[in-house]
Design an enzyme around this catalytic site. Structure first.
Site, PDB file in Angstrom:
ATOM      1  N   SER A 159       0.803  -1.227   0.000  1.00 41.97           N
ATOM      2  CA  SER A 159       0.000   0.000   0.000  1.00 41.97           C
ATOM      3  C   SER A 159       0.838   1.280   0.000  1.00 41.97           C
ATOM      4  O   SER A 159       0.476   2.243  -0.696  1.00 41.97           O
ATOM      5  CB  SER A 159      -0.972  -0.006   1.182  1.00 41.97           C
ATOM      6  OG  SER A 159      -1.940  -1.006   0.982  1.00 41.97           O
TER       7      SER A 159
ATOM      8  N   LYS B 151     -10.002  -5.820  10.355  1.00 44.38           N
ATOM      9  CA  LYS B 151     -11.097  -5.177   9.622  1.00 44.38           C
ATOM     10  C   LYS B 151     -12.417  -5.166  10.412  1.00 44.38           C
ATOM     11  O   LYS B 151     -13.188  -4.217  10.309  1.00 44.38           O
ATOM     12  CB  LYS B 151     -11.294  -5.839   8.258  1.00 44.38           C
ATOM     13  CG  LYS B 151     -10.152  -5.534   7.291  1.00 44.38           C
ATOM     14  CD  LYS B 151     -10.424  -6.095   5.912  1.00 44.38           C
ATOM     15  CE  LYS B 151      -9.220  -5.834   5.007  1.00 44.38           C
ATOM     16  NZ  LYS B 151      -9.441  -6.289   3.636  1.00 44.38           N
TER      17      LYS B 151
ATOM     18  N   ASP C 286     -13.036  -2.399  -0.466  1.00 39.27           N
ATOM     19  CA  ASP C 286     -12.622  -3.668  -1.084  1.00 39.27           C
ATOM     20  C   ASP C 286     -13.583  -4.075  -2.202  1.00 39.27           C
ATOM     21  O   ASP C 286     -13.159  -4.482  -3.286  1.00 39.27           O
ATOM     22  CB  ASP C 286     -12.584  -4.793  -0.031  1.00 39.27           C
ATOM     23  CG  ASP C 286     -11.314  -4.755   0.804  1.00 39.27           C
ATOM     24  OD1 ASP C 286     -10.295  -4.224   0.326  1.00 39.27           O
ATOM     25  OD2 ASP C 286     -11.342  -5.266   1.940  1.00 39.27           O
TER      26      ASP C 286
ATOM     27  N   GLY D 105     -16.258 -15.069   4.354  1.00 34.14           N
ATOM     28  CA  GLY D 105     -15.521 -14.345   5.390  1.00 34.14           C
ATOM     29  C   GLY D 105     -15.562 -12.842   5.142  1.00 34.14           C
ATOM     30  O   GLY D 105     -16.418 -12.330   4.407  1.00 34.14           O
TER      31      GLY D 105
ATOM     32  N   ASN E 188     -19.963 -21.704   0.643  1.00 37.64           N
ATOM     33  CA  ASN E 188     -18.966 -21.701   1.719  1.00 37.64           C
ATOM     34  C   ASN E 188     -18.819 -23.092   2.312  1.00 37.64           C
ATOM     35  O   ASN E 188     -19.752 -23.890   2.317  1.00 37.64           O
ATOM     36  CB  ASN E 188     -19.372 -20.709   2.816  1.00 37.64           C
ATOM     37  CG  ASN E 188     -18.198 -20.372   3.720  1.00 37.64           C
ATOM     38  OD1 ASN E 188     -17.095 -20.120   3.227  1.00 37.64           O
ATOM     39  ND2 ASN E 188     -18.407 -20.379   5.028  1.00 37.64           N
ATOM     40  N   ARG E 189     -17.595 -23.371   2.785  1.00 37.73           N
ATOM     41  CA  ARG E 189     -17.301 -24.662   3.426  1.00 37.73           C
ATOM     42  C   ARG E 189     -18.241 -24.873   4.594  1.00 37.73           C
ATOM     43  O   ARG E 189     -18.842 -25.918   4.747  1.00 37.73           O
ATOM     44  CB  ARG E 189     -15.828 -24.620   3.888  1.00 37.73           C
ATOM     45  CG  ARG E 189     -15.293 -25.881   4.450  1.00 37.73           C
ATOM     46  CD  ARG E 189     -13.830 -25.730   4.737  1.00 37.73           C
ATOM     47  NE  ARG E 189     -13.535 -24.600   5.647  1.00 37.73           N
ATOM     48  CZ  ARG E 189     -12.320 -24.266   6.054  1.00 37.73           C
ATOM     49  NH1 ARG E 189     -11.281 -24.931   5.609  1.00 37.73           N
ATOM     50  NH2 ARG E 189     -12.146 -23.260   6.877  1.00 37.73           N
ATOM     51  N   THR E 190     -18.385 -23.843   5.439  1.00 36.16           N
ATOM     52  CA  THR E 190     -19.360 -23.895   6.530  1.00 36.16           C
ATOM     53  C   THR E 190     -20.651 -23.280   6.001  1.00 36.16           C
ATOM     54  O   THR E 190     -20.784 -22.052   5.928  1.00 36.16           O
ATOM     55  CB  THR E 190     -18.837 -23.100   7.752  1.00 36.16           C
ATOM     56  OG1 THR E 190     -17.514 -23.543   8.036  1.00 36.16           O
ATOM     57  CG2 THR E 190     -19.723 -23.306   8.970  1.00 36.16           C
TER      58      THR E 190
ATOM     59  N   MET F  49      -8.836 -13.653  -5.197  1.00 36.40           N
ATOM     60  CA  MET F  49      -8.491 -12.410  -4.478  1.00 36.40           C
ATOM     61  C   MET F  49      -7.035 -12.384  -4.036  1.00 36.40           C
ATOM     62  O   MET F  49      -6.472 -11.335  -3.750  1.00 36.40           O
ATOM     63  CB  MET F  49      -9.397 -12.240  -3.264  1.00 36.40           C
ATOM     64  CG  MET F  49     -10.792 -11.784  -3.585  1.00 36.40           C
ATOM     65  SD  MET F  49     -11.572 -11.250  -2.049  1.00 36.40           S
ATOM     66  CE  MET F  49     -13.209 -10.864  -2.656  1.00 36.40           C
TER      67      MET F  49
ATOM     68  N   TYR G  42      -3.013 -12.441  -4.235  1.00 32.68           N
ATOM     69  CA  TYR G  42      -2.058 -11.955  -5.226  1.00 32.68           C
ATOM     70  C   TYR G  42      -0.647 -12.248  -4.748  1.00 32.68           C
ATOM     71  O   TYR G  42      -0.421 -12.485  -3.555  1.00 32.68           O
ATOM     72  CB  TYR G  42      -2.232 -10.444  -5.473  1.00 32.68           C
ATOM     73  CG  TYR G  42      -2.146  -9.615  -4.217  1.00 32.68           C
ATOM     74  CD1 TYR G  42      -3.293  -9.303  -3.514  1.00 32.68           C
ATOM     75  CD2 TYR G  42      -0.922  -9.173  -3.730  1.00 32.68           C
ATOM     76  CE1 TYR G  42      -3.227  -8.572  -2.344  1.00 32.68           C
ATOM     77  CE2 TYR G  42      -0.846  -8.438  -2.565  1.00 32.68           C
ATOM     78  CZ  TYR G  42      -2.000  -8.143  -1.878  1.00 32.68           C
ATOM     79  OH  TYR G  42      -1.927  -7.425  -0.714  1.00 32.68           O
TER      80      TYR G  42
HETATM   81  P1  NDP Z   1     -11.495 -14.827   6.377  1.00 33.49           P
HETATM   82  O1  NDP Z   1     -10.589 -15.567   7.305  1.00 33.49           O
HETATM   83  O2  NDP Z   1     -12.430 -13.818   6.910  1.00 33.49           O
HETATM   84  O3  NDP Z   1     -12.433 -15.921   5.601  1.00 33.49           O
HETATM   85  C1  NDP Z   1     -11.864 -17.089   5.082  1.00 33.49           C
HETATM   86  C2  NDP Z   1     -12.909 -17.823   4.207  1.00 33.49           C
HETATM   87  O4  NDP Z   1     -12.233 -18.857   3.496  1.00 33.49           O
HETATM   88  C3  NDP Z   1     -14.032 -18.499   4.982  1.00 33.49           C
HETATM   89  O5  NDP Z   1     -15.210 -18.432   4.218  1.00 33.49           O
HETATM   90  C4  NDP Z   1     -13.525 -19.941   5.106  1.00 33.49           C
HETATM   91  O6  NDP Z   1     -14.583 -20.889   5.221  1.00 33.49           O
HETATM   92  C5  NDP Z   1     -12.858 -20.107   3.768  1.00 33.49           C
HETATM   93  N1  NDP Z   1     -11.808 -21.132   3.710  1.00 33.49           N
HETATM   94  C6  NDP Z   1     -10.613 -21.118   4.357  1.00 33.49           C
HETATM   95  N2  NDP Z   1      -9.884 -22.195   3.980  1.00 33.49           N
HETATM   96  C7  NDP Z   1     -10.628 -22.894   3.076  1.00 33.49           C
HETATM   97  C8  NDP Z   1     -10.404 -24.078   2.327  1.00 33.49           C
HETATM   98  N3  NDP Z   1      -9.277 -24.795   2.431  1.00 33.49           N
HETATM   99  N4  NDP Z   1     -11.379 -24.500   1.484  1.00 33.49           N
HETATM  100  C9  NDP Z   1     -12.534 -23.793   1.357  1.00 33.49           C
HETATM  101  N5  NDP Z   1     -12.801 -22.656   2.058  1.00 33.49           N
HETATM  102  C10 NDP Z   1     -11.852 -22.211   2.892  1.00 33.49           C
HETATM  103  O7  NDP Z   1     -10.536 -14.235   5.236  1.00 33.49           O
HETATM  104  P2  NDP Z   1     -10.802 -12.935   4.339  1.00 33.49           P
HETATM  105  O8  NDP Z   1     -12.194 -13.019   3.856  1.00 33.49           O
HETATM  106  O9  NDP Z   1     -10.370 -11.717   5.052  1.00 33.49           O
HETATM  107  O10 NDP Z   1      -9.752 -13.129   3.135  1.00 33.49           O
HETATM  108  C11 NDP Z   1      -9.966 -14.100   2.107  1.00 33.49           C
HETATM  109  C12 NDP Z   1      -8.899 -13.950   1.021  1.00 33.49           C
HETATM  110  O11 NDP Z   1      -9.068 -12.721   0.314  1.00 33.49           O
HETATM  111  C13 NDP Z   1      -7.454 -13.942   1.529  1.00 33.49           C
HETATM  112  O12 NDP Z   1      -6.679 -14.729   0.645  1.00 33.49           O
HETATM  113  C14 NDP Z   1      -7.053 -12.482   1.441  1.00 33.49           C
HETATM  114  O13 NDP Z   1      -5.663 -12.344   1.264  1.00 33.49           O
HETATM  115  C15 NDP Z   1      -7.821 -12.055   0.197  1.00 33.49           C
HETATM  116  N6  NDP Z   1      -8.074 -10.596   0.128  1.00 33.49           N
HETATM  117  C16 NDP Z   1      -7.560  -9.890  -0.941  1.00 33.49           C
HETATM  118  C17 NDP Z   1      -7.783  -8.530  -1.076  1.00 33.49           C
HETATM  119  C18 NDP Z   1      -7.211  -7.792  -2.253  1.00 33.49           C
HETATM  120  O14 NDP Z   1      -7.185  -6.543  -2.239  1.00 33.49           O
HETATM  121  N7  NDP Z   1      -6.792  -8.474  -3.305  1.00 33.49           N
HETATM  122  C19 NDP Z   1      -8.567  -7.768  -0.083  1.00 33.49           C
HETATM  123  C20 NDP Z   1      -9.101  -8.612   0.986  1.00 33.49           C
HETATM  124  C21 NDP Z   1      -8.836  -9.963   1.077  1.00 33.49           C
HETATM  125  P3  NDP Z   1     -15.215 -21.289   6.659  1.00 33.49           P
HETATM  126  O15 NDP Z   1     -16.281 -20.265   6.943  1.00 33.49           O
HETATM  127  O16 NDP Z   1     -15.765 -22.642   6.435  1.00 33.49           O
HETATM  128  O17 NDP Z   1     -14.082 -21.265   7.653  1.00 33.49           O
END
Ligand code: NDP
Length: 273
Positions: free
Chosen positions: A17, A66, A102, A129, A151-153, A218, A220
């Site tokens: 950033s 966040k 975002d 998430g 979603n997984r859950t 998402m 990178y």
């Molecule tokens: P969170 O921890 O809030 O959410 C994670 C999500 O991923 C949940 O829905 C979880 O499911 C699911 N999950 C985790 N592992 C697995 C798996 N092995 N198989 C299937 N589902 C899985 O994370 P964020 O939402 O904050 O971030 C998500 C991604 O987005 C990250 O990679 C982050 O780096 C990226 N990101 C990129 C941005 C950008 O500007 N490019 C901005 C913001 C985020 P469950 O509910 O079942 O646990």
């Protein structure tokens, strides 16, 4: 006087950033300084109060703060309130104003940079998430035919759909499912799970994709991710999250400075390096 901003996270040394905002400031002639700020895991609120006391004008917020930023804000913009997550803070008039750029950043990357309009399209959002929450309202504003959240859950995706059904008049286009129930193909598939962080493939079926589906991860900096490789092997056009990162920063810059920087040259430079 130079206006001060920063990005708060833990860890934070990896953040791009400061480079992005320095480029925006140079391109738009805005006099700002922007730095990284490491907050202790139990010290986010104190860190923000300290920044306010030091005269900072605003901050970006990244993992894992966040949700805490949304709770700390004294006022929330509608898109941040609905998302329940904040990635951009403005310190103005004694208030801590929380916003979420975002989702608008992701929409800008898909529509403008990738040239894929979302209107009338079937969109599959993997994950429920913080990142997924932030993109739902901006997606809905584009009037897609349908948004399916997988979603997984499963219960978390159901809760998200119920949340938006309570708040958004045209939420009828959103539905939830588990990965096993995904009924493709989709025009756009967004991986908003964190699976790519551990080089895992979310269990999305090949039938989610068709030739020409836009598959955007998402994540990178680690490409091609298993999701991108899988989607490409089933005919999709793939894209990583770098464009979303640059566009969310441009949206944040706009809320702070009233000018939206041009992004394509910077994005091309970042991709080349
Ligand atoms: P969170 O921890 O809030 O959410 C994670 C999500 O991923 C949940 O829905 C979880 O499911 C699911 N999950 C985790 N592992 C697995 C798996 N092995 N198989 C299937 N589902 C899985 O994370 P964020 O939402 O904050 O971030 C998500 C991604 O987005 C990250 O990679 C982050 O780096 C990226 N990101 C990129 C941005 C950008 O500007 N490019 C901005 C913001 C985020 P469950 O509910 O079942 O646990």
């Amino acid at each position: 006087m130079t206006d001060k901003y920063c990005v708060i996270g833990n860890p934070i040394s990896h953040s791009k950033s400061p480079d992005i905002h320095a480029a925006f400031a140079a391109a738009t002639g805005q006099d700002i300084a922007y730095e990284r700020c490491l907050a202790p895991l139990d010290g986010f609120a104190d860190t923000v109060r300290d920044l306010v006391a030091q005269g900072y004008r605003g901050a970006n917020v990244t993992l894992p703060f966040k949700l805490e930023a949304a709770a700390l804000a004294t006022r929330l913009e509608a898109r941040a309130r609905l998302a329940g997550a904040v990635n951009t803070l403005r310190f103005e008039g004694g208030e801590i104003v929380g916003d979420n750029t975002d989702g608008p950043g992701l929409v800008a990357d898909i529509v403008r940079n990738a040239g894929v309009p979302l209107t009338g399209k079937r969109v599959l959002l993997l994950g429920a998430g913080g990142a997924a929450r932030g993109v739902i309202l901006p997606f809905l504003n584009e009037k897609p035919k349908a948004i399916v959240i997988a979603n997984r859950t499963r219960a978390t995706a159901d809760a998200l759909v119920a949340h938006f059904a309570d708040h958004v008049a045209y939420s009828g286009q959103i539905s939830a499912c588990g990965f096993a129930d995904i009924a493709g193909p989709f025009d756009v598939v967004v991986n908003a799970t964190s699976a790519s962080l551990s080089s895992d493939l979310p269990p999305v079926p090949a039938s989610a994709f068709r030739a020409g589906t836009l598959a955007l991860d998402m994540m990178y900096g680690k490409e091609p991710t298993p999701f991108m490789a899988f989607a490409a092997s089933h005919g999709a056009t793939v894209r990583d999250g770098l464009g979303m990162l640059v566009e969310q920063a441009a949206e944040a810059f706009l809320t702070w400075r009233g000018v939206r920087p041009e992004t394509s040259a910077l994005l091309a430079r970042m991709r080349a390096s």
